[in-house]
Design a protein around this motif. Sequence first.
Motif, PDB file in Angstrom:
ATOM      1  N   LYS A  38       0.479  -1.034  -0.091  1.00  0.00           N
ATOM      2  CA  LYS A  38       0.032   0.263  -0.192  1.00  0.00           C
ATOM      3  C   LYS A  38       0.766   1.782   0.215  1.00  0.00           C
ATOM      4  O   LYS A  38       1.620   1.494   0.359  1.00  0.00           O
ATOM      5  N   GLU A  45       7.436   7.486   5.658  1.00  0.00           N
ATOM      6  CA  GLU A  45       7.212   7.673   8.108  1.00  0.00           C
ATOM      7  C   GLU A  45       5.675   6.756   8.257  1.00  0.00           C
ATOM      8  O   GLU A  45       5.585   6.732   9.663  1.00  0.00           O
ATOM      9  N   ALA A  48       2.948   2.017   5.042  1.00  0.00           N
ATOM     10  CA  ALA A  48       2.374   0.757   4.927  1.00  0.00           C
ATOM     11  C   ALA A  48       2.649   0.264   3.889  1.00  0.00           C
ATOM     12  O   ALA A  48       2.589  -0.542   3.021  1.00  0.00           O
ATOM     13  N   CYS A  49       4.048   1.358   3.626  1.00  0.00           N
ATOM     14  CA  CYS A  49       4.865   0.479   1.765  1.00  0.00           C
ATOM     15  C   CYS A  49       5.612  -0.632   2.160  1.00  0.00           C
ATOM     16  O   CYS A  49       6.516  -0.637   0.898  1.00  0.00           O
TER      17      CYS A  49
HETATM   18  S1  FES Z   1       6.751   4.904   4.518  1.00  0.00           S
HETATM   19 FE1  FES Z   1       4.413   5.673   4.398  1.00  0.00          FE
HETATM   20  S2  FES Z   1       4.044   5.077   2.366  1.00  0.00           S
HETATM   21 FE2  FES Z   1       6.059   4.176   2.799  1.00  0.00          FE
END
Ligand code: FES
Length: 155
Positions: A38, A45, A48-49
């Motif tokens: 995601k 930060e 999600a990725c």
């Molecule tokens: S750390 Fe938030 S999208 Fe990559």
Amino acid sequence: MKKTVSFALNGESIEIEIEPHLTLLQVLREKLELTGTKEGCGMGECGACTVLLDGKTINSCIFPAVEAEGKSITTIEGVIDVQGNLHPIQKAFVEYGAIQCGFCTPGMVLSAKALLDEKPKPTEEEIRNGIAGNLCRCTGYLQIIQAIKAASGQG
Ligand code: FES
Ligand code: FES
């Protein structure tokens, strides 16, 4: 000018021609259609990725895809087994109600996997540290921590 990058993706060797400025997240989602990873903040930060690079977590939104050359990348699509069964960590997330909107879940599961691969019986503090880079707006983290504990056989 495009650049050819070769790496292992979920256990299979791939070679892809990409624009050198692309992030690994862009390549995974937009070129390889692996949309389980995601995009949240896009700034390194929120976690999600998160994907695994040689078994360690990275934020793919700030990781240049060209730097995956020669590495092994694992995404959430790569944690199920060959029969398509969920990984034990995923099963524990379902069982313990650790998923609400689910947006953080792929990254959380991969951070948990990296932790348990390195430390099969982590303490609660180690679990909290292991998922410190993964933000969840929904669960308050308690169920996630319980699920990771259970997946480590300490439930
Ligand atoms: S750390 Fe938030 S999208 Fe990559
Ligand atoms: S379940 Fe919604 S952000 Fe974690």
